[in-house]
Design a protein around this motif. Structure first.
Motif, PDB file in Angstrom:
ATOM      1  N   HIS A 247     -51.184 -75.014  48.011  1.00 56.93           N
ATOM      2  CA  HIS A 247     -50.104 -75.628  48.667  1.00 56.93           C
ATOM      3  C   HIS A 247     -49.968 -76.919  47.847  1.00 56.93           C
ATOM      4  N   VAL A 248     -48.903 -76.909  46.934  1.00 60.58           N
ATOM      5  CA  VAL A 248     -48.739 -78.020  45.881  1.00 60.58           C
ATOM      6  C   VAL A 248     -47.339 -78.391  46.207  1.00 60.58           C
ATOM      7  N   LEU A 249     -47.308 -79.903  45.923  1.00 57.91           N
ATOM      8  CA  LEU A 249     -46.147 -80.850  46.138  1.00 57.91           C
ATOM      9  C   LEU A 249     -45.672 -81.133  44.832  1.00 57.91           C
ATOM     10  N   ILE A 250     -44.424 -80.810  44.374  1.00 53.07           N
ATOM     11  CA  ILE A 250     -43.938 -81.200  43.125  1.00 53.07           C
ATOM     12  C   ILE A 250     -42.818 -82.298  43.368  1.00 53.07           C
ATOM     13  N   ILE A 251     -42.934 -83.587  42.780  1.00 53.31           N
ATOM     14  CA  ILE A 251     -41.934 -84.798  43.072  1.00 53.31           C
ATOM     15  C   ILE A 251     -41.326 -85.181  41.798  1.00 53.31           C
ATOM     16  N   PRO A 252     -40.036 -85.774  41.888  1.00 54.64           N
ATOM     17  CA  PRO A 252     -39.765 -86.442  40.706  1.00 54.64           C
ATOM     18  C   PRO A 252     -40.367 -87.901  40.925  1.00 54.64           C
ATOM     19  N   LYS A 253     -40.839 -88.717  39.804  1.00 55.09           N
ATOM     20  CA  LYS A 253     -41.484 -89.912  39.947  1.00 55.09           C
ATOM     21  C   LYS A 253     -40.576 -90.910  40.150  1.00 55.09           C
ATOM     22  N   GLU A 254     -39.015 -90.870  39.835  1.00 59.03           N
ATOM     23  CA  GLU A 254     -38.102 -91.549  40.331  1.00 59.03           C
ATOM     24  C   GLU A 254     -37.682 -91.373  41.728  1.00 59.03           C
ATOM     25  N   HIS A 255     -37.327 -92.493  42.570  1.00 62.20           N
ATOM     26  CA  HIS A 255     -37.119 -91.824  44.010  1.00 62.20           C
ATOM     27  C   HIS A 255     -35.632 -91.433  44.286  1.00 62.20           C
ATOM     28  N   TYR A 256     -35.594 -90.017  44.514  1.00 61.87           N
ATOM     29  CA  TYR A 256     -34.134 -89.401  44.954  1.00 61.87           C
ATOM     30  C   TYR A 256     -34.348 -88.878  46.258  1.00 61.87           C
ATOM     31  N   ALA A 257     -33.584 -89.454  47.392  1.00 66.69           N
ATOM     32  CA  ALA A 257     -33.900 -89.017  48.845  1.00 66.69           C
ATOM     33  C   ALA A 257     -33.945 -87.642  49.058  1.00 66.69           C
ATOM     34  N   SER A 258     -33.231 -86.791  48.337  1.00 64.53           N
ATOM     35  CA  SER A 258     -33.071 -85.617  48.561  1.00 64.53           C
ATOM     36  C   SER A 258     -32.573 -84.672  47.524  1.00 64.53           C
ATOM     37  N   PHE A 259     -32.384 -83.204  47.660  1.00 64.55           N
ATOM     38  CA  PHE A 259     -31.742 -82.624  46.623  1.00 64.55           C
ATOM     39  C   PHE A 259     -30.345 -82.921  46.422  1.00 64.55           C
ATOM     40  N   ASP A 260     -29.777 -83.521  47.618  1.00 62.26           N
ATOM     41  CA  ASP A 260     -28.303 -83.500  47.681  1.00 62.26           C
ATOM     42  C   ASP A 260     -28.084 -84.676  46.774  1.00 62.26           C
ATOM     43  N   VAL A 261     -28.783 -85.580  46.331  1.00 62.86           N
ATOM     44  CA  VAL A 261     -28.647 -86.657  45.419  1.00 62.86           C
ATOM     45  C   VAL A 261     -29.148 -86.928  44.178  1.00 62.86           C
ATOM     46  N   ILE A 262     -29.836 -85.780  43.702  1.00 61.77           N
ATOM     47  CA  ILE A 262     -30.484 -85.838  42.429  1.00 61.77           C
ATOM     48  C   ILE A 262     -29.594 -85.477  41.418  1.00 61.77           C
ATOM     49  N   PRO A 263     -29.357 -86.014  40.151  1.00 58.74           N
ATOM     50  CA  PRO A 263     -28.357 -85.732  39.335  1.00 58.74           C
ATOM     51  C   PRO A 263     -28.911 -84.374  38.721  1.00 58.74           C
ATOM     52  N   SER A 264     -27.676 -83.608  38.377  1.00 52.10           N
ATOM     53  CA  SER A 264     -28.165 -82.099  37.986  1.00 52.10           C
ATOM     54  C   SER A 264     -29.048 -81.761  36.970  1.00 52.10           C
ATOM     55  N   HIS A 265     -28.581 -83.060  35.880  1.00 48.23           N
ATOM     56  CA  HIS A 265     -29.460 -82.628  34.619  1.00 48.23           C
ATOM     57  C   HIS A 265     -31.255 -83.250  34.917  1.00 48.23           C
ATOM     58  N   VAL A 266     -31.380 -83.944  35.833  1.00 51.15           N
ATOM     59  CA  VAL A 266     -32.713 -84.178  36.309  1.00 51.15           C
ATOM     60  C   VAL A 266     -33.362 -82.833  36.907  1.00 51.15           C
ATOM     61  N   MET A 267     -32.414 -82.406  37.808  1.00 49.24           N
ATOM     62  CA  MET A 267     -32.963 -81.365  38.571  1.00 49.24           C
ATOM     63  C   MET A 267     -33.292 -80.135  37.530  1.00 49.24           C
ATOM     64  N   VAL A 268     -32.362 -79.923  36.836  1.00 50.60           N
ATOM     65  CA  VAL A 268     -32.871 -78.746  35.502  1.00 50.60           C
ATOM     66  C   VAL A 268     -34.319 -78.968  34.952  1.00 50.60           C
ATOM     67  N   GLU A 269     -34.383 -80.309  34.722  1.00 53.55           N
ATOM     68  CA  GLU A 269     -35.641 -80.911  34.013  1.00 53.55           C
ATOM     69  C   GLU A 269     -36.841 -80.567  35.142  1.00 53.55           C
ATOM     70  N   MET A 270     -36.710 -80.644  36.308  1.00 57.28           N
ATOM     71  CA  MET A 270     -37.478 -80.595  37.488  1.00 57.28           C
ATOM     72  C   MET A 270     -37.821 -79.078  37.675  1.00 57.28           C
ATOM     73  N   THR A 271     -36.947 -78.335  37.497  1.00 52.31           N
ATOM     74  CA  THR A 271     -36.892 -76.912  37.480  1.00 52.31           C
ATOM     75  C   THR A 271     -38.078 -76.472  36.386  1.00 52.31           C
ATOM     76  N   GLU A 272     -37.703 -76.740  35.346  1.00 53.99           N
ATOM     77  CA  GLU A 272     -38.687 -76.602  34.318  1.00 53.99           C
ATOM     78  C   GLU A 272     -40.078 -76.885  34.705  1.00 53.99           C
ATOM     79  N   PHE A 273     -40.229 -78.287  35.078  1.00 49.57           N
ATOM     80  CA  PHE A 273     -41.483 -78.522  35.362  1.00 49.57           C
ATOM     81  C   PHE A 273     -42.242 -77.560  36.234  1.00 49.57           C
TER      82      PHE A 273
END
Length: 109
Positions: free
Chosen positions: A36-62
C-alpha cells in the motif's frame, strides 16, 4: 500546511519507496494490503482536477516506475485516487494509492 507537504519537507518521517525531484512514493502508515504505497507530487495540488496536464503525464510515468519495482505486477494491483470530499478524498493533496497483495492481517495456512 497539509500532512503530505510536511512529509515532503521532511517534518514527518516516511518509508520512501522512490523519489525524484518532482514526486515521492512512500508506504502508507495504515496499509490495507501487503503493498500500500502513496504517490504524491512534491508541489501541492489539491486534487486531480487542478494538476496541470503536463505534470500529470510526468506523474503517470513516475507511478509506472513505482509499480515496476513493487512485488505486485504479476498478481495485479489497484491504482486509486479520490477527488473531493464527496469522492472520499481525506487529504487535499493529490495522491494515488498503489494497493496489492494479501490483505493485512490475513492468516496464511
Amino acid at each position: 500546511m497539509c500532512i503530505f507537504c510536511k512529509i515532503v519537507k521532511g517534518e514527518i518521517p516516511n518509508q520512501t519507496i522512490l523519489e525524484d525531484e518532482k514526486f515521492l512514493a512512500f508506504n502508507d502508515i495504515n496499509p490495507t494490503r501487503k503493498v500500500h504505497v502513496l504517490i504524491i507530487p512534491k508541489e501541492h495540488y489539491a486534487s486531480f482536477d487542478v494538476i496541470p496536464s503536463h505534470v500529470m503525464v510526468e506523474m503517470t510515468e513516475f507511478i509506472q516506475k513505482v509499480a515496476g519495482i513493487l512485488d505486485v505486477k504479476q498478481s495485479g494491483y489497484r491504482l486509486i485516487t479520490n477527488v473531493g470530499d464527496d469522492g472520499g478524498q481525506e487529504v487535499h493533496h493529490l495522491h494515488f494509492h498503489i494497493i496489492g497483495g494479501e490483505p493485512v492481517g490475513r492468516l496464511v495456512r
